[in-house]
Design an enzyme around this catalytic site. Sequence first.
Site, PDB file in Angstrom:
ATOM      1  N   GLY A   1      33.119  -2.582  39.856  1.00 35.71           N
ATOM      2  CA  GLY A   1      33.823  -2.550  41.078  1.00 35.71           C
ATOM      3  C   GLY A   1      32.744  -2.218  42.219  1.00 35.71           C
ATOM      4  O   GLY A   1      31.665  -1.376  41.923  1.00 35.71           O
TER       5      GLY A   1
ATOM      6  N   ALA B   1      29.356   1.608  43.712  1.00 30.72           N
ATOM      7  CA  ALA B   1      29.745   0.583  42.418  1.00 30.72           C
ATOM      8  C   ALA B   1      30.103   1.544  41.373  1.00 30.72           C
ATOM      9  O   ALA B   1      29.527   2.885  41.269  1.00 30.72           O
ATOM     10  CB  ALA B   1      28.455  -0.199  42.288  1.00 30.72           C
ATOM     11  N   ASP B   2      30.812   1.095  40.526  1.00 29.48           N
ATOM     12  CA  ASP B   2      31.179   1.731  39.257  1.00 29.48           C
ATOM     13  C   ASP B   2      31.378   0.709  38.117  1.00 29.48           C
ATOM     14  O   ASP B   2      31.971  -0.341  38.570  1.00 29.48           O
ATOM     15  CB  ASP B   2      32.495   2.529  39.460  1.00 29.48           C
ATOM     16  CG  ASP B   2      32.588   3.401  38.317  1.00 29.48           C
ATOM     17  OD1 ASP B   2      32.094   4.583  38.175  1.00 29.48           O
ATOM     18  OD2 ASP B   2      33.378   3.066  37.597  1.00 29.48           O
ATOM     19  N   THR B   3      30.855   0.705  36.805  1.00 30.44           N
ATOM     20  CA  THR B   3      31.099   0.047  35.930  1.00 30.44           C
ATOM     21  C   THR B   3      31.630   0.586  34.790  1.00 30.44           C
ATOM     22  O   THR B   3      31.476   1.741  34.333  1.00 30.44           O
ATOM     23  CB  THR B   3      29.346  -0.529  35.695  1.00 30.44           C
ATOM     24  OG1 THR B   3      28.632  -0.999  36.589  1.00 30.44           O
ATOM     25  CG2 THR B   3      29.712  -1.484  34.425  1.00 30.44           C
TER      26      THR B   3
ATOM     27  N   LYS C   1      33.063   6.322  45.938  1.00 32.12           N
ATOM     28  CA  LYS C   1      31.736   6.776  46.027  1.00 32.12           C
ATOM     29  C   LYS C   1      31.072   6.325  47.614  1.00 32.12           C
ATOM     30  O   LYS C   1      30.360   7.037  48.250  1.00 32.12           O
ATOM     31  CB  LYS C   1      30.725   6.170  44.871  1.00 32.12           C
ATOM     32  CG  LYS C   1      31.127   6.732  43.764  1.00 32.12           C
ATOM     33  CD  LYS C   1      30.289   5.941  42.629  1.00 32.12           C
ATOM     34  CE  LYS C   1      30.439   6.395  41.255  1.00 32.12           C
ATOM     35  NZ  LYS C   1      29.838   5.477  40.224  1.00 32.12           N
TER      36      LYS C   1
END
Length: 185
Positions: free
Chosen positions: A103, A66-68, A50
């Site tokens: 992340g 960000a990635d959750t 991203k």
Amino acid sequence: MLVLASASPRRQELLLNAGITFEVQPAHIPEDPLPGEAAKACAERLAREKALAVARQRPQDIVLGADTVVVVDGQLLGKPSNANDAERMLRMLSGREHQVITGVCLVFSGKPSVASETTLVTVSEITDKEIADYVASGEPMDKAGAYAIQGIASRWIPRIEGDYSNVVGLPVALVWRMLWQAGVV
């Protein structure tokens, strides 16, 4: 300028509440895990993808991706694809502990810096009716693991170990540390 590579209103609110100024430019990339990919590796890879996607368009800026993901019994739970999927996820989480991993990637001067935060979340038993009512509210539909700790689901979360903002969708203290280490704040 800090650019958030996400359309998430929760991430935006967390940054605003922390006094961090930014612009928003969502990265439109597929958020699918690779076959056999571990949860932490997946969250970090997606955050990096991203951030790099937006950084290619804005090389002069600092980009935050960000990635959750939610993990229970080694199974990665992303955003539910439909109401049935949301109900399935909530049944899996009911009465158990799980991990929330976010992340984070900061791209500064073309160089990505990647890290992640993990928080342990305990969920009380949730009845089938509570699950059905919650899914009908619409709240779970765009959330990893099909719940929002800051919303209705807060009634079923008696305990967390770790960073609360991470469970909302962005570990603010980690992001601040990364910005500070990059010399941006």
